[in-house]
Design an enzyme around this catalytic site. Sequence first.
Site, PDB file in Angstrom:
ATOM      1  N   SER A 186       0.851  -1.192   0.000  1.00 26.50           N
ATOM      2  CA  SER A 186       0.000   0.000   0.000  1.00 26.50           C
ATOM      3  C   SER A 186       0.882   1.236   0.000  1.00 26.50           C
ATOM      4  CB  SER A 186      -0.897   0.028   1.233  1.00 26.50           C
ATOM      5  OG  SER A 186      -1.571   1.270   1.345  1.00 26.50           O
ATOM      6  N   TYR A 210      -2.725   0.417  10.119  1.00 26.61           N
ATOM      7  CA  TYR A 210      -2.902  -0.215   8.804  1.00 26.61           C
ATOM      8  C   TYR A 210      -1.640  -0.063   7.974  1.00 26.61           C
ATOM      9  CZ  TYR A 210      -4.377  -0.891   3.979  1.00 26.61           C
ATOM     10  OH  TYR A 210      -4.450  -1.309   2.668  1.00 26.61           O
TER      11      TYR A 210
END
Length: 295
Positions: A143, A156
């Site tokens: 990500s 996250y």
Amino acid sequence: MKRRLEGKVAIVTGGGSGIGEAISKKFAAEGASVVVCGLPSDPVRKVVDEIQASGGKAIGYLGDVSIEDSAEACVQLALDDFGKLDILINNAGVFPATAELDKYPVEAFEYMIKNNIYTAFMMSRAALPHLQKTKGNIVSAGSEAGQMGSPMITPYGGTKAWVMTFSRGLAVEQAKHGVRVNCVGPGPIDTAWTHKETGPMDSKMEKNTVNGVPLGRRGTPEEVANVYLFLASDEASYVTGATYFVDGGVTLSKSLSGEEVPAHLKQQPAGDLHLNHGKEGHAKIRKEATGTMTV
């Protein structure tokens, strides 16, 4: 013209919705036999039916692959039905909460460790002996948040940084066996995660997330799947240990540059895949995916 994954066998975890649906359908369209892996509440059966209706080869596996036995069973299903394994896509992941760290739910953090990290570890571990036989490859979901860090979703980003570093180490470790390992780093993509109606973002975070993209829009799941396809194919035979960001320029941006993009350039490309489950992604804690990772 020969399709790019003709004769290959692939497992796609989190393959029933969002980016995973796009990867599953893109790989099948390019000739792969696909094991669409997901939790019992994911639309795995629908995706398998849709692939088969389009002339592709696919089967489904329902289970929690953060658990060793389930990961091994998923790999064994690919071997039993298709005879080998060439590609593992570690796409499964969750995005259950947004908050400043002192208010971030401990339950959500533990949930991400289980479903973002343990899934990639267990599936890679189970698949490697078979990928070594076929000189196959692994592509995992990183990500842009794992590259830069991101406020309100700090834990996250930490889980995705783990996946990206894990993949780099594994690439060097497995090179002697002929196994390539890479990552894809999506930015804001048009899935359940980036809409306030279907994910944990509020309206301000959603707006800033999109306006922070230099290209001025969310990416589509198909645009991300296109990069997975390249990395999984023989066209990427000299690529290992890499992270390819599919983020519209987010990792280079220092402002809300997307606000300056004219409306006609913010239109998403139509694409070729029929994606029906883009907003059914894993954006909240599900009871079926909680609990311990080992037995």
